[in-house]
Structure formats: structure tokens, C-alpha cells
Design a protein around this motif. Structure first.
Motif, PDB file in Angstrom:
ATOM      1  N   UNK A  23       0.826  -1.208   0.000  1.00  0.00           N
ATOM      2  CA  UNK A  23       0.000   0.000   0.000  1.00  0.00           C
ATOM      3  C   UNK A  23       0.860   1.259   0.000  1.00  0.00           C
ATOM      4  N   UNK A  24       2.003   1.211   0.639  1.00  0.00           N
ATOM      5  CA  UNK A  24       2.917   2.347   0.635  1.00  0.00           C
ATOM      6  C   UNK A  24       3.439   2.615  -0.776  1.00  0.00           C
ATOM      7  N   UNK A  25       3.731   1.547  -1.510  1.00  0.00           N
ATOM      8  CA  UNK A  25       4.150   1.694  -2.902  1.00  0.00           C
ATOM      9  C   UNK A  25       3.046   2.364  -3.714  1.00  0.00           C
ATOM     10  N   UNK A  26       1.814   1.943  -3.483  1.00  0.00           N
ATOM     11  CA  UNK A  26       0.669   2.514  -4.185  1.00  0.00           C
ATOM     12  C   UNK A  26       0.460   3.975  -3.791  1.00  0.00           C
ATOM     13  N   UNK A  35      -4.891   9.232  -2.300  1.00  0.00           N
ATOM     14  CA  UNK A  35      -3.719   9.213  -1.419  1.00  0.00           C
ATOM     15  C   UNK A  35      -4.136   9.380   0.038  1.00  0.00           C
ATOM     16  N   UNK A  36      -5.058  10.289   0.300  1.00  0.00           N
ATOM     17  CA  UNK A  36      -5.531  10.500   1.668  1.00  0.00           C
ATOM     18  C   UNK A  36      -6.133   9.224   2.251  1.00  0.00           C
ATOM     19  N   UNK A  37      -6.915   8.506   1.451  1.00  0.00           N
ATOM     20  CA  UNK A  37      -7.548   7.280   1.925  1.00  0.00           C
ATOM     21  C   UNK A  37      -6.528   6.175   2.175  1.00  0.00           C
ATOM     22  N   UNK A  38      -5.568   6.015   1.265  1.00  0.00           N
ATOM     23  CA  UNK A  38      -4.528   4.996   1.449  1.00  0.00           C
ATOM     24  C   UNK A  38      -3.690   5.327   2.686  1.00  0.00           C
ATOM     25  N   UNK A  62       4.935  -3.694  -9.058  1.00  0.00           N
ATOM     26  CA  UNK A  62       3.587  -3.167  -9.197  1.00  0.00           C
ATOM     27  C   UNK A  62       3.149  -3.456 -10.626  1.00  0.00           C
ATOM     28  N   UNK A  63       1.937  -3.952 -10.773  1.00  0.00           N
ATOM     29  CA  UNK A  63       1.420  -4.352 -12.068  1.00  0.00           C
ATOM     30  C   UNK A  63       0.461  -3.283 -12.576  1.00  0.00           C
ATOM     31  N   UNK A  64       0.718  -2.804 -13.796  1.00  0.00           N
ATOM     32  CA  UNK A  64      -0.084  -1.729 -14.375  1.00  0.00           C
ATOM     33  C   UNK A  64      -0.626  -2.189 -15.721  1.00  0.00           C
ATOM     34  N   UNK A  74       7.521   8.807 -14.963  1.00  0.00           N
ATOM     35  CA  UNK A  74       8.843   8.181 -14.844  1.00  0.00           C
ATOM     36  C   UNK A  74       9.423   8.375 -13.447  1.00  0.00           C
ATOM     37  N   UNK A  75       9.089   9.496 -12.784  1.00  0.00           N
ATOM     38  CA  UNK A  75       9.561   9.724 -11.410  1.00  0.00           C
ATOM     39  C   UNK A  75       9.041   8.649 -10.460  1.00  0.00           C
ATOM     40  N   UNK A  76       7.807   8.214 -10.695  1.00  0.00           N
ATOM     41  CA  UNK A  76       7.203   7.178  -9.855  1.00  0.00           C
ATOM     42  C   UNK A  76       7.933   5.851 -10.048  1.00  0.00           C
ATOM     43  N   UNK A  77       8.235   5.524 -11.278  1.00  0.00           N
ATOM     44  CA  UNK A  77       8.959   4.284 -11.575  1.00  0.00           C
ATOM     45  C   UNK A  77      10.343   4.314 -10.918  1.00  0.00           C
TER      46      UNK A  77
END
Length: 90
Positions: A23-26, A35-38, A62-64, A74-77
């Protein structure tokens, strides 16, 4: 992702820390209300970079869906690779 560490037995246990790790990765890729809910769900958890071993294995990918490939920044990756030792699989 290394499936050789996967338990082949019928019973499997997923620890709360593994779920929080995923969940932190997400959360790192989410924004706004999502984001607030996670973040409300994982609380004050601060993830560390874990290395899989024969005794413990963490979410490391993570599967997309292919149709969302262009929307993933790309920053997220890069963050997933550096912070979680994870890969993105489309």
C-alpha cells in the motif's frame, strides 16, 4: 519478480507489514483523495527498503494495465526502484 521464493503449499500467510509495504508503494503514486484514503489506512507506517530472502519476501513489483502505461510518471517508476527495490510490470 522472483517467484522462486513463493510458497507452493496450500496455506499462505500475508503479514500486515507486507500489505502496508504494498500500500505504501501505491500511495507514493497516488494523489488527492485516493492518497488520503490509502495514507489513512496505513497510518504512520514508514517503509524501509527490504531485500527478499528465503525466509521473507515482500511486494517488489507493481502491475499496471497496458492501457495506463503512458499515464505512469517516470519519477514514480524511479522511486519504486530506488525506495522499494521494485519493478513496474505492464
Amino acid at each position: 519478480m522472483n517467484n522462486s521464493l513463493e510458497n507452493k503449499n496450500v496455506n499462505k500467510v500475508y503479514s500486515p507489514i507486507s500489505i502496508k509495504y504494498a500500500l505504501s508503494m501505491l500511495s507514493d503514486g497516488a494523489s488527492g483523495n485516493s492518497k488520503l484514503q490509502i495514507d489513512a489506512l496505513i497510518g504512520d507506517y514508514v517503509s524501509k527498503k527490504y531485500v527478499n530472502s528465503e525466509n521473507m519476501s515482500f511486494a517488489n513489483a507493481i502491475f499496471i494495465k497496458d492501457t495506463f502505461k503512458e499515464a505512469v510518471k517516470s519519477d514514480y517508476i524511479t522511486n519504486l526502484q530506488n525506495k522499494y527495490n521494485a519493478e513496474v510490470i505492464y
